[in-house]
Design a protein around this motif. Structure first.
Motif, PDB file in Angstrom:
ATOM      1  N   SER A 275      -2.776   9.289   3.266  1.00  0.00           N
ATOM      2  CA  SER A 275      -3.131  10.416   2.392  1.00  0.00           C
ATOM      3  C   SER A 275      -3.064  11.747   3.135  1.00  0.00           C
ATOM      4  O   SER A 275      -2.866  12.799   2.517  1.00  0.00           O
ATOM      5  CB  SER A 275      -4.535  10.210   1.819  1.00  0.00           C
ATOM      6  OG  SER A 275      -5.505  10.225   2.862  1.00  0.00           O
ATOM      7  N   VAL A 283      -2.114  16.211  -6.430  1.00  0.00           N
ATOM      8  CA  VAL A 283      -3.489  15.697  -6.595  1.00  0.00           C
ATOM      9  C   VAL A 283      -3.510  14.275  -7.140  1.00  0.00           C
ATOM     10  O   VAL A 283      -4.235  13.424  -6.607  1.00  0.00           O
ATOM     11  CB  VAL A 283      -4.300  16.651  -7.494  1.00  0.00           C
ATOM     12  CG1 VAL A 283      -5.700  16.099  -7.733  1.00  0.00           C
ATOM     13  CG2 VAL A 283      -4.366  18.030  -6.866  1.00  0.00           C
ATOM     14  N   PRO A 284      -2.762  13.923  -8.197  1.00  0.00           N
ATOM     15  CA  PRO A 284      -2.858  12.549  -8.725  1.00  0.00           C
ATOM     16  C   PRO A 284      -2.471  11.487  -7.697  1.00  0.00           C
ATOM     17  O   PRO A 284      -3.140  10.451  -7.580  1.00  0.00           O
ATOM     18  CB  PRO A 284      -1.888  12.560  -9.909  1.00  0.00           C
ATOM     19  CG  PRO A 284      -1.786  13.994 -10.310  1.00  0.00           C
ATOM     20  CD  PRO A 284      -1.879  14.760  -9.038  1.00  0.00           C
ATOM     21  N   GLY A 285      -1.394  11.733  -6.940  1.00  0.00           N
ATOM     22  CA  GLY A 285      -0.951  10.722  -5.983  1.00  0.00           C
ATOM     23  C   GLY A 285      -1.939  10.516  -4.851  1.00  0.00           C
ATOM     24  O   GLY A 285      -2.308   9.397  -4.522  1.00  0.00           O
ATOM     25  N   MET A 287      -5.194  11.533  -4.599  1.00  0.00           N
ATOM     26  CA  MET A 287      -6.539  11.143  -5.026  1.00  0.00           C
ATOM     27  C   MET A 287      -6.573   9.705  -5.530  1.00  0.00           C
ATOM     28  O   MET A 287      -7.523   8.955  -5.240  1.00  0.00           O
ATOM     29  CB  MET A 287      -7.034  12.097  -6.115  1.00  0.00           C
ATOM     30  CG  MET A 287      -8.463  11.802  -6.574  1.00  0.00           C
ATOM     31  SD  MET A 287      -9.664  11.865  -5.225  1.00  0.00           S
ATOM     32  CE  MET A 287      -9.750  13.615  -4.922  1.00  0.00           C
ATOM     33  N   SER A 288      -5.562   9.286  -6.276  1.00  0.00           N
ATOM     34  CA  SER A 288      -5.549   7.917  -6.794  1.00  0.00           C
ATOM     35  C   SER A 288      -5.464   6.911  -5.657  1.00  0.00           C
ATOM     36  O   SER A 288      -6.098   5.844  -5.697  1.00  0.00           O
ATOM     37  CB  SER A 288      -4.382   7.734  -7.757  1.00  0.00           C
ATOM     38  OG  SER A 288      -3.133   7.975  -7.100  1.00  0.00           O
TER      39      SER A 288
END
Length: 418
Positions: A275, A283-285, A287-288
């Motif tokens: 990360s 953000v989606p990639g 954070m997920s």
């Protein structure tokens, strides 16, 4: 008339005297010449040592333990199940022996100088009251009859053998799980007579000495050893009692947990470092990835907590400490991303200030003015990915140091191991 009554009275007296005979009593087995018998003055309730000379009134019990295996270890109940052949020997000096009887030289039913009797014969002899310390269950085995035997030797030794399955309790400390080790003692001795009246000696057969021995698939590696000196005396409020037996050292096999818990947790933490490479603006990639890893490792911790034996103390055991450290590492990566993301979204926009900072830190002539603390902080706010670079180094180095300490330097020896 009186002449006719004499035979009747004689027959009556003979019947009444025969009816007063005890089983195996000397002179009461008509037409039989037994190799041994019980004297008329024999008292079943009295131990043999009471009839010895003053100053020599002490008796020794000899125990033999032929252990087949440890068939089960229950961590939840702290109980061990041990099938074995138990033998108990003692000297009964009150027996009357016929040394010239042919049974002593006949080995058709057993060794020479010994006679084999039915196990029920023991009811007519004095029997020691025994205690197994920490006993949970004592089961003897039966098929057509009880799997037990009795032998009387020419030297007046009573030998009783029986096949049993014993369950004993063992105090276990699971603080160092899964690197825990335990020492469980099998102690047997007299229930009523203390060490001044009754002593004991014992021997045991280790099943590992057999060439074809196959160890049961338990979660422990079990080694047998002699009973330590401190366990040979049991001190109670009623006195001190002699105890004999053996000890078992249980060492848990932690290799299965390496593949089930440790390696997956290490991989989860390692993946979380990816990360730091992902652009914070995605953000989606990013954070997920972190949230999924965090939820998965929380589930691993719950499974470890439910399957691990409960420790006696309120502290975490060894494997729980490892998983908690991995949880903290992934959670720290989430916090780090939250800081980077907050800097990107909340920092003030100042293009002129950015050019000035670039000039200060990257002077082409190599003569740069010394940046102040405010300039350094401003430069960090303008380039928050510096935190990602530092985190890759710090997180990986910290986790490596933790693993080196956990696997090579941490002391997992239990307090009850001697």
């Amino acid at each position: 008339m009186s002449l006719y009554l004499i035979p009747v009275l004689l027959s009556f007296l003979s019947i009444s005297s025969a009816s007063q005979c005890k089983p195996l009593q000397c002179g009461c087995m008509q037409g039989k010449s037994p190799p041994w018998c019980i004297p008329k003055s024999y008292e079943v309730q009295k131990p043999p040592f009471l009839y010895k000379a003053v100053g020599n009134q002490k008796m020794n019990l000899v125990f033999g333990f032929t252990i087949r295996e440890v068939s089960e270890v229950k961590d939840s109940d702290q109980v061990l199940t041990i099938p074995m052949y138990l033998s108990i020997h003692w000297i009964e000096n009150r027996l009357v022996i016929d040394p010239n009887h042919r049974s002593w030289s006949d080995n058709s039913t057993g060794p020479t100088n010994e006679t084999t009797e039915e196990a029920e014969t023991l009811k007519n002899l004095w029997r020691p009251n025994l205690e197994i310390y920490g006993l949970e269950a004592f089961n003897n085995h039966k098929i057509l009859g009880e799997m037990a035997g009795l032998r009387i030797t020419k030297g007046k030794v009573v030998k009783y053998d029986i096949k049993v399955t014993v369950e004993i309790s063992c105090q276990m400390d699971f603080t160092q799980y899964p690197f825990d080790e335990h020492v469980c003692a099998f102690q047997m001795g007299s229930y009523f007579y203390d060490k001044n009246s009754m002593t004991c000696s014992s021997s045991y057969f280790d099943p590992a000495d057999e060439t074809d021995f196959l160890e049961r698939n338990l979660q422990y590696t079990i080694k047998f050893r002699k009973l330590s000196a401190r366990r040979k005396i049991v001190r109670l409020t009623s006195g001190s009692y002699a105890a004999c037996g053996f000890e078992m050292r249980l060492k848990r096999k932690h290799e299965p947990l390496m593949y089930q818990v440790y390696i997956p947790c290490i991989l989860f933490v390692t993946v979380s470092w990816i990360s730091f490479i992902i652009d914070p603006k995605v953000v989606p990639g990013r954070m997920s990835l972190l949230v999924i890893l965090f939820l998965v490792i929380i589930n691993v911790f719950n499974n470890v907590k439910s399957s691990a034996p409960s420790a006696s103390s309120s502290t975490l055991n060894a494997i729980e400490k490892f998983v908690v450290t991995c949880i903290f590492s992934i959670f720290s990566a989430i916090l780090e991303y939250a800081i980077v993301l907050s800097i990107l979204t909340l920092r003030p926009q100042s293009g002129t200030n950015s050019e000035r900072l670039y000039t200060i830190f990257h002077n082409a002539n190599g003569i740069a003015e010394k940046p102040s603390i405010q300039d350094r902080l401003q430069f960090f706010l303008e380039n928050p990915r510096i935190l990602d670079v530092c985190s890759i180094v710090c997180f990986s180095l910290g986790f490596v140091i933790f693993n080196i300490h956990y696997w090579y330097f941490a002391n997992y020896s239990s307090k009850n191991i001697h």
